[in-house]
Write an enzyme that holds these catalytic residues in place. Structure first.
Site, mmCIF file in Angstrom:
data_model
loop_
_atom_site.group_PDB
_atom_site.id
_atom_site.type_symbol
_atom_site.label_atom_id
_atom_site.label_comp_id
_atom_site.label_asym_id
_atom_site.label_seq_id
_atom_site.Cartn_x
_atom_site.Cartn_y
_atom_site.Cartn_z
ATOM 1 N N ARG A 137 0.839 -1.197 0.000
ATOM 2 C CA ARG A 137 0.000 0.000 0.000
ATOM 3 C C ARG A 137 0.877 1.252 0.000
ATOM 4 N NH1 ARG A 137 -1.065 4.765 2.590
ATOM 5 N NH2 ARG A 137 -0.577 3.726 4.559
ATOM 6 N N ASP A 138 1.396 1.607 1.152
ATOM 7 C CA ASP A 138 2.179 2.839 1.263
ATOM 8 C C ASP A 138 3.466 2.758 0.450
ATOM 9 O OD1 ASP A 138 3.103 5.294 2.037
ATOM 10 O OD2 ASP A 138 3.106 4.890 4.173
ATOM 11 N N HIS A 179 3.845 4.754 12.715
ATOM 12 C CA HIS A 179 4.039 4.666 11.266
ATOM 13 C C HIS A 179 5.073 5.732 10.919
ATOM 14 C CE1 HIS A 179 2.557 4.110 7.020
ATOM 15 N NE2 HIS A 179 3.134 5.302 6.921
ATOM 16 N N HIS A 198 8.388 7.479 8.719
ATOM 17 C CA HIS A 198 9.096 7.684 7.457
ATOM 18 C C HIS A 198 10.511 8.181 7.757
ATOM 19 C CE1 HIS A 198 5.818 7.134 4.423
ATOM 20 N NE2 HIS A 198 5.113 7.195 5.550
ATOM 21 N N CYS A 248 3.842 9.420 0.780
ATOM 22 C CA CYS A 248 2.485 9.892 0.513
ATOM 23 C C CYS A 248 2.476 10.799 -0.708
ATOM 24 C CB CYS A 248 1.944 10.640 1.733
ATOM 25 S SG CYS A 248 0.303 11.356 1.468
ATOM 26 N N ASN A 296 9.273 4.836 3.766
ATOM 27 C CA ASN A 296 8.988 4.333 5.101
ATOM 28 C C ASN A 296 10.251 3.811 5.774
ATOM 29 O OD1 ASN A 296 5.759 3.936 5.270
ATOM 30 N ND2 ASN A 296 6.468 3.509 3.186
#
Length: 311
Positions: free
Chosen positions: A21-22, A213, A215, A246, A255
């Site tokens: 996903r990310d 979460h 980065h 993002c 990430n």
């Protein structure tokens, strides 16, 4: 270690790999569905118990996520692991239900600037929009986790007021969220930010597990993860190879890398349940699928180091 550890075991950490996903949502080219499915199976075989496999969003805005239902449908029958998908509105909730999702995540920005860029509405409206989604999903027995984006720093609004994080977290908890993830969306936070905000959320919502979460824009992700460990956080999002970011947050980098995070935790004597050799093989597969170098520190090491637990 902090006595308020959020996981069942003080020396166990649950890593959710968000590669599918990310990790992929910002890639310029869309990865074929068959490659995503193969990578998901590889991650599960390496011992991951939790994955983000996509998001039910407008494919015109994020074309890399257009096949989320296909990936979920292909992977779900083969595992009991948690397979999370992101939902932002009722249309996404219906799609998640139709695809047979068992776990979903809500993502809400703590700041209006990022919320307008990411969701098209301010934070308050984004939260209002999720309330009927929560009712739909809970009626189907689907577990809801939540993530507060830009919980520390926003690319549009600057330093995030902790009161905005607390208000968003409180609303999401009232909707039934079972875990509250706090996102350093642009990788601009430091350990002081982590300590202040995690402590505030824990005080406001005692007993609700907290995840991070992170980065790595400014190379602080590992330091922030370690600060989280000291605070008792036992849930972390990470992306294999350190890819991602993002598309609606200018300047956001990849990430924290799953392989680097596992390396750090194993060397500290903290269990993840992940097989390093198998994880390395999946990382090599990812590198081939993308056709470019990855961003994790370990991906540039000629051979996988022997990971020793702390004495």
């Amino acid at each position: 270690m902090d006595q308020n550890a959020d996981a069942d075991g003080a020396d166990q950490v649950l890593i959710t790999d968000v590669l599918l996903r990310d990790g992929l949502q910002i890639e310029p080219a869309t990865m074929p569905t068959v490659d995503k499915i193969r990578l998901a199976h590889g991650l599960l075989a390496a011992g991951l118990k939790s994955l983000e496999v996509g998001s039910f969003v407008n494919p015109a805005k994020v074309p890399q996520m257009a096949d989320t239902d296909q990936v979920l449908t292909a992977v779900r029958p083969a595992t009991e692991a948690a397979l999370h998908t992101l939902v932002f509105n009722e249309r996404g909730a219906h799609r998640a239900i139709s695809a047979g999702a068992r776990q979903v995540r809500f993502v809400v920005s703590a700041t209006d600037g990022h919320s307008r860029s990411n969701a098209g509405v301010d934070t308050g409206e984004a939260l209002n929009r999720l309330e009927p989604c929560a009712q739909l999903l809970q009626a189907e027995g689907i577990e809801i986790e939540a993530c507060v984006a830009t919980a520390f720093v926003c690319p549009f609004d600057g330093q995030t007021d902790a009161r905005r994080v607390l208000e968003a977290a409180r609303r999401l908890a009232e909707m039934g969220a079972t875990v509250m993830h706090l996102a350093d969306t642009i990788g601009a936070a430091g350990p002081t930010h982590i300590r202040r905000t995690v402590s505030a959320v824990r005080e406001t919502l005692p007993g609700l597990p907290i995840g991070l979460h992170l980065h790595n824009t400014y190379g602080m992700a590992s330091a922030n993860a370690w600060e989280g460990i000291q605070l008792g956080v036992r849930r972390f999002d990470a992306a294999l190879g350190g890819i991602g970011g993002c598309p609606f947050a200018p300047g956001a980098a990849g990430n924290i890398a799953t392989d680097d995070l596992v390396n750090m935790l194993h060397n500290a004597g903290i269990d993840t349940g992940i097989d390093v050799t198998r994880l390395t093989a999946v990382r090599d597969d990812l590198r081939s699928a993308l056709g470019r170098p990855l961003e994790s520190a370990l991906s540039s090491v000629p051979a996988t180091p022997v990971l020793l637990r702390a004495a």
